[in-house]
Design a protein around this motif. Structure first.
Motif, short mmCIF file in Angstrom:
data_model
loop_
_atom_site.label_atom_id
_atom_site.label_comp_id
_atom_site.label_asym_id
_atom_site.label_seq_id
_atom_site.Cartn_x
_atom_site.Cartn_y
_atom_site.Cartn_z
N LEU A 51 10.59 24.54 -68.60
CA LEU A 51 11.76 23.66 -68.58
C LEU A 51 12.79 24.17 -67.58
N SER A 52 12.93 25.49 -67.55
CA SER A 52 13.89 26.08 -66.63
C SER A 52 13.56 25.69 -65.20
N VAL A 53 12.27 25.80 -64.86
CA VAL A 53 11.87 25.47 -63.49
C VAL A 53 12.07 23.99 -63.20
N LYS A 54 11.87 23.17 -64.24
CA LYS A 54 12.08 21.74 -64.05
C LYS A 54 13.54 21.47 -63.63
N HIS A 55 14.46 22.14 -64.31
CA HIS A 55 15.86 21.95 -63.96
C HIS A 55 16.18 22.51 -62.58
N TYR A 56 15.57 23.65 -62.28
CA TYR A 56 15.82 24.21 -60.95
C TYR A 56 15.32 23.25 -59.87
N ARG A 57 14.20 22.58 -60.16
CA ARG A 57 13.69 21.61 -59.17
C ARG A 57 14.68 20.47 -58.96
N ASN A 58 15.28 20.01 -60.08
CA ASN A 58 16.30 18.96 -59.95
C ASN A 58 17.45 19.44 -59.09
N ILE A 59 17.82 20.71 -59.28
CA ILE A 59 18.94 21.25 -58.49
C ILE A 59 18.58 21.22 -57.02
N VAL A 60 17.34 21.60 -56.72
CA VAL A 60 16.95 21.64 -55.30
C VAL A 60 16.98 20.25 -54.69
N ILE A 61 16.66 19.24 -55.51
CA ILE A 61 16.72 17.88 -54.97
C ILE A 61 18.17 17.52 -54.63
N GLU A 62 19.11 17.95 -55.49
CA GLU A 62 20.52 17.67 -55.24
C GLU A 62 21.04 18.50 -54.07
N ASP A 63 20.70 19.78 -54.10
CA ASP A 63 21.27 20.72 -53.13
C ASP A 63 20.14 21.55 -52.57
N ALA A 64 19.67 21.16 -51.41
CA ALA A 64 18.48 21.81 -50.86
C ALA A 64 18.75 23.21 -50.36
N MET A 65 20.01 23.63 -50.37
CA MET A 65 20.33 24.98 -49.87
C MET A 65 20.64 25.94 -51.01
N ASN A 66 20.32 25.57 -52.25
CA ASN A 66 20.70 26.41 -53.38
C ASN A 66 19.74 27.59 -53.49
N THR A 67 20.22 28.75 -53.10
CA THR A 67 19.33 29.92 -53.05
C THR A 67 18.83 30.30 -54.44
N ARG A 73 11.49 29.80 -47.10
CA ARG A 73 12.61 28.85 -46.98
C ARG A 73 13.94 29.62 -47.07
N ILE A 74 14.01 30.53 -48.02
CA ILE A 74 15.25 31.30 -48.15
C ILE A 74 15.48 32.11 -46.87
N LEU A 75 14.42 32.67 -46.35
CA LEU A 75 14.53 33.45 -45.13
C LEU A 75 15.03 32.58 -43.99
N ALA A 76 14.50 31.36 -43.95
CA ALA A 76 14.90 30.45 -42.88
C ALA A 76 16.36 30.04 -43.02
N MET A 77 16.89 30.11 -44.26
CA MET A 77 18.28 29.75 -44.47
C MET A 77 19.21 30.86 -44.01
N GLY A 78 18.66 31.99 -43.58
CA GLY A 78 19.50 33.02 -42.99
C GLY A 78 19.77 34.21 -43.88
N VAL A 79 19.12 34.27 -45.03
CA VAL A 79 19.32 35.44 -45.88
C VAL A 79 18.47 36.57 -45.33
N HIS A 80 19.03 37.75 -45.32
CA HIS A 80 18.37 38.86 -44.66
C HIS A 80 18.61 40.10 -45.52
#
Lengths: 454, 458
Positions: free
Chosen positions: A281-297, A322-329
């Motif tokens: 269920l947790s992952v399901k909600h995280y997926r919804n978050i990613v749909i809303e905000d594709a940059m949510n690390t 994907r996180i790496l591509a967003m600039g996290v280092h």
């Protein structure tokens, strides 16, 4: 240029130090200039303001609750769980490992009260807030800007323009919760209990003073007047502090009906389910978050961890990339990338990732984790000696790493050094009694005469 | 006028009440009563101390229970029961040597032979690592008591001595004494399986499953037998039930993986085997199987990694070296593959696969004389074997023809073409081998590694 106008311009450009300086000059000439006084307060507050929603460390069951009847919670109604997540390791404080470091999941030794059992009095206020209060005091040239004890709080409570900045100044800059609360009480009365903002502030004060139930009442009454995401989140936090995840979930649901698909409330829901051990269920909600905000690390990282522990390292790799591509280092990210590469058999990249992780890691604890994972690389290549070396380095960095001791013991046992293995198992057991592996392995070793035939 | 004769009430007056309260589970009341009785009798109440000890032991306070039983023993030295309890506490405290002495004392005191004492003496000797003496006492216990636990202990001792045949006889006797014990049925079935007596093994295991449908060890055994008979669907259905009960079993995941492999579902096979590897990263059998699966999916580089790890972890087995040689051969490195085959030959006795494979490698390098010698060796070894696999014979003929031709003409092009074909044949053969070998019952749950994926601070 008009000095006040200049100060305002500085404030807007977030040049707070300059703004404070200009305001001080104005106030030297005209000590009773309310506009300058107010601006100076706001600038001082803004200079050190942090988002205190995320900074608070929730220690489960921390509240001094006198109303407790049952000693053990019913299953599924508490965050203090012995969950059935066997495939996922836990931190040394016993919480399941998640994809992101949050105040509640960090394993800094000595922060959790259950672990250290010091005589330190329990405070609801986060350590960071206290520290900020003291730091701010020393930054003045000639004495404090406002003599808090000489303020006429009743007078300022009635002033709608000055009361709010003054409250924030007291709460954030001075760290003086008691006077801030006094002001909030006066202001609420002056507004005839109709201003939701003051109620939320009052709840903040109650929370800091560990009067959690009073805070809950204030927030609920504030929600009746005005629905606001911050209020919802603060209420959720209060239920988490009271160790009532189901009530917290209800608040989340109510919040989501008012603000559908809101990212911060959804994040709370996802974290809650994760804490309750319901990963799906947790992952399901995280997926919804990613749909809303594709940059949510946080969401991406948590989905990545979920895939990693459900035997899909390729998917996990995709999320981490994907996180790496967003600039996290960071060392952690490269470490996770390395592990994913190892288990999805991209061996040529594994070592490169771990090399980077080691280069980036400064904190010895993180370095220790990287070396621990490197020992798994060595095990995957069947090189027991190298694995032992990796684990030894890990223990040099962090001498309280219980899993490392356990694995070291297993490897030593494999090399035939049974007594050494026993000693290591005992060390692991003492370091982290919640870890069941050393206990089991020790039992196995002690009954080994019965198990000589394999 | 009668004078009242002062007659002290007997100590044992309230023993019935103590027992009744204990049996009813009224622990607090019982403890209170015992405390009063002990006080009243100035600490001379044997029965009260005894029951106190029993209750303390149930509460896991073994040291205190031991003291209580020692008090009993001091009050009444002739009661074998007291010293038996003392010894039991000592055993639970892992003081095997003293426990053993206590049990020997109990044996001396007790008037009639007692199977429990013999069995516990056996247990103590086992814990001290003296199997011969343990066997002697356990045998006595078995003869006297015919108890399931004594049989189990005796079987364990016999297995650790490697005397499987005797263990089977004991297990059969045990089944006569207690025909509906699932543990014993499973144990017996697995023993039969180890020796290779499929039929009785199957019977034992099926009756175990009939009695207890969720006995995962028995299900694993049945699955193993059916898998060996190439009925993969049946085996899979058994494993599926077992894996729900015991999701962390290496053997189960390994065997499921090999079933999928036999059905040529390679992805499923790899993921099952990887799960087995996740649970036990140091298991060379799983590594070997993973290597074989990757070999047959034409991924020799990955196979090489797994097989290398397997060889590192178990440097004295022939099969990993053989597979490693095949992987190297696929990777176009016949020199090193030849080395691997030679290493495998060191550890094996007349394995035809290894001999033929090394011949092939020699051929590829171009050492025709050596190849001829190796082939001769194979022929000599296989002369008297009537049950040669047809694949092996075909392959050997092919090799021979090729060799003869080459000795005559040196046709290089044809050689490379035929080699590919040949090496494929060897691979399939190896896979069969590997599977049979690895359908093995692996019961120790020792290597539980904790794995940490670190949290990601962003």
């Amino acid at each position: 240029m008009e000095p006040l106008y200049f100060a305002l311009s500085c404030y807007r450009r977030r040049n707070f130090d300059k703004c404070v300086q200009v305001c001080t000059d104005i106030l030297e000439k005209q000590p009773l200039d309310q506009a300058a006084w107010c601006l100076k307060m706001r600038a001082l507050t803004k200079r050190i303001y942090i988002d205190d929603i995320e900074s608070e460390e929730i220690v489960v069951g921390d509240a001094l609750d006198d109303d407790t009847v049952a000693s053990a919670p019913r299953p599924g109604t508490s965050m203090k769980l012995e969950a059935a997540l066997t495939a996922r390791p836990r931190t040394s404080t016993g919480r399941p490992i998640t994809g992101i470091n949050r105040p509640g999941t960090q394993m800094r030794p000595g922060t959790s009260i259950e672990r250290l059992k010091t005589a330190r009095p329990l405070t609801g206020q986060s350590v960071r807030a206290i520290r900020l209060g003291t730091a701010a005091m020393y930054s003045h040239r000639d004495g404090p800007f406002i003599q808090v004890s000489r303020l006429n709080l009743i007078k300022y409570g009635k002033d709608p323009c000055l009361s709010k900045p003054l409250f924030e100044y007291l709460f954030y800059h001075e760290g003086d919760v008691r006077n801030a609360m006094e002001l909030a009480v006066q202001a609420t009365q002056a507004n005839r209990f109709e201003d939701w903002w003051w109620k939320v502030q009052l709840a903040k004060c109650y929370n800091a003073l560990n009067l959690v139930r009073d805070g809950e009442q204030q927030l609920r009454s504030a929600l009746r007047q005005h629905t606001h995401i911050e209020t919802f989140i603060r209420l959720i936090r209060i239920y988490l502090r009271l160790d009532q995840p189901l009530s917290a979930l209800e608040i989340c649901k109510a919040g989501l009906t008012t603000f559908p698909n809101d990212v911060s409330i959804s994040t709370e829901v996802a974290r809650l389910y994760e804490g309750l051990g319901d990963v799906q269920l947790s992952v399901k909600h995280y997926r919804n978050i990613v749909i809303e905000d594709a940059m949510n690390t946080e969401a991406i990282a948590c989905i990545g961890v979920y895939h990693f522990y459900s035997n899909q390292p390729e998917f996990a790799l995709r999320h981490y990339r994907r996180i790496l591509a967003m600039g996290v280092h960071s060392a952690e990210l490269y470490n996770n990338l390395g592990l994913c590469c190892l288990y999805s058999q991209q061996l040529d990249l594994t070592m490169a990732c771990f090399q980077r992780a080691l280069d980036l890691a400064i904190d010895p604890l993180i370095k220790a984790e990287v070396w621990y994972n490197l020992s798994h690389v060595a095990i995957a290549a069947g090189d027991v000696e190298l694995a032992i070396q990796c684990l030894s380095i890990c223990l040099v960095m962090d001498s309280t790493h219980a899993p490392a001791f356990n694995n070291l013991a297993i490897l030593q046992y494999k090399l035939g050094r049974t007594n050494l293995a026993k000693a290591y198992f005992n060390t692991a057991k003492n370091l982290q009694p919640s870890l069941f592996e050393p206990q089991k392995n020790l039992e196995y070793l002690q009954n080994r005469y019965l198990n000589t035939f394999e | 006028m009668g004078t009242a004769i002062f007659e002290p009430s007997p100590l044992e007056q309230l023993n019935w009440l103590i027992h009744l309260q204990y049996v009813r589970g009224e622990v607090t009341k019982c403890k209170e009563l015992i405390r009063r009785q002990i006080k009243k009798s100035n600490g001379k109440h044997e029965y009260a101390f005894f029951k106190q000890g029993v209750m303390l032991r149930e509460d896991d306070k073994i040291q205190e229970a031991l003291e209580s039983f020692q008090m009993c023993h001091r009050l009444n030295c002739d009661n074998a029961d007291n010293i038996k309890e003392v010894a039991k506490c000592l055993f639970l405290l892992r003081k095997y040597r003293i426990a053993l002495e206590a049990y020997l004392e109990a044996e001396r005191i007790s008037t009639k032979p007692d199977w429990e004492i013999y069995q516990n003496i056996g247990q103590c000797w086992v814990s001290l690592g003296e199997n011969a003496k343990a066997k002697e006492y356990t045998k006595k216990a078995v003869q006297l008591g015919k108890q399931e636990c004594s049989y189990a202990l005796l079987i364990k001792i016999l297995i650790s001595e490697g005397d499987l045949q005797a263990a089977i006889t004991v297990s059969n006797a045990a089944l006569e004494a207690c025909p509906d014990s699932t543990v014993m049925l499973t144990e017996s079935g697995l023993l039969h399986l180890k020796v290779g007596q499929i039929q009785p093994a199957f019977q034992c295991l099926s009756s175990a499953v009939a009695l207890n449908p969720s006995c995962s060890a028995a299900l694993l055994g049945i699955g193993c037998i059916t898998q060996a008979h190439e009925e993969y669907e049946v085996a899979l259905s058994k494993y599926k039930i077992a894996v729900q009960i015991n999701p962390d079993s290496i053997a189960l995941w390994n065997n499921i993986g090999m079933c999928f492999f036999a059905k040529q579902k390679y992805i499923a096979a790899i993921s099952c085997l990887k799960r087995a590897l996740w649970i036990s990263p140091l298991n060379w059998k799983v590594l070997l199987n993973l290597g074989l699966v990757h070999l047959s999916t034409n991924q020799p580089a990955s196979a090489f990694n797994f097989l290398c790890a397997a060889v590192n972890l178990r440097p004295d087995a022939a099969l990993p070296f053989l597979a490693l040689g095949c992987a190297l051969f696929e990777l176009k490195d016949p020199e090193n593959s030849l080395k691997a085959f030679q290493q495998a030959e060191l550890f094996s006795k007349n394995d035809y696969g290894i001999m033929l494979n090394s011949t092939l490698a020699l051929l590829t390098i171009g050492q025709h004389e050596q190849a001829l010698i190796a082939l001769e060796k194979f022929k000599k070894a296989s002369e008297n074997d009537g049950q040669l696999d047809k694949q092996v014979i075909d392959f050997s003929h092919k090799l021979e023809n090729k060799l003869k031709k080459l000795m005559g003409k040196n046709e290089l092009e044809e050689l490379s073409e035929s080699l590919l074909e040949n090496s494929e044949v060897t691979n399939t053969k190896q896979n069969n081998d590997g599977e049979e070998d690895n359908v093995d019952i692996n019961k120790n749950s020792e290597n539980v590694n904790v794995r940490n994926l670190q949290s990601d601070e962003v």
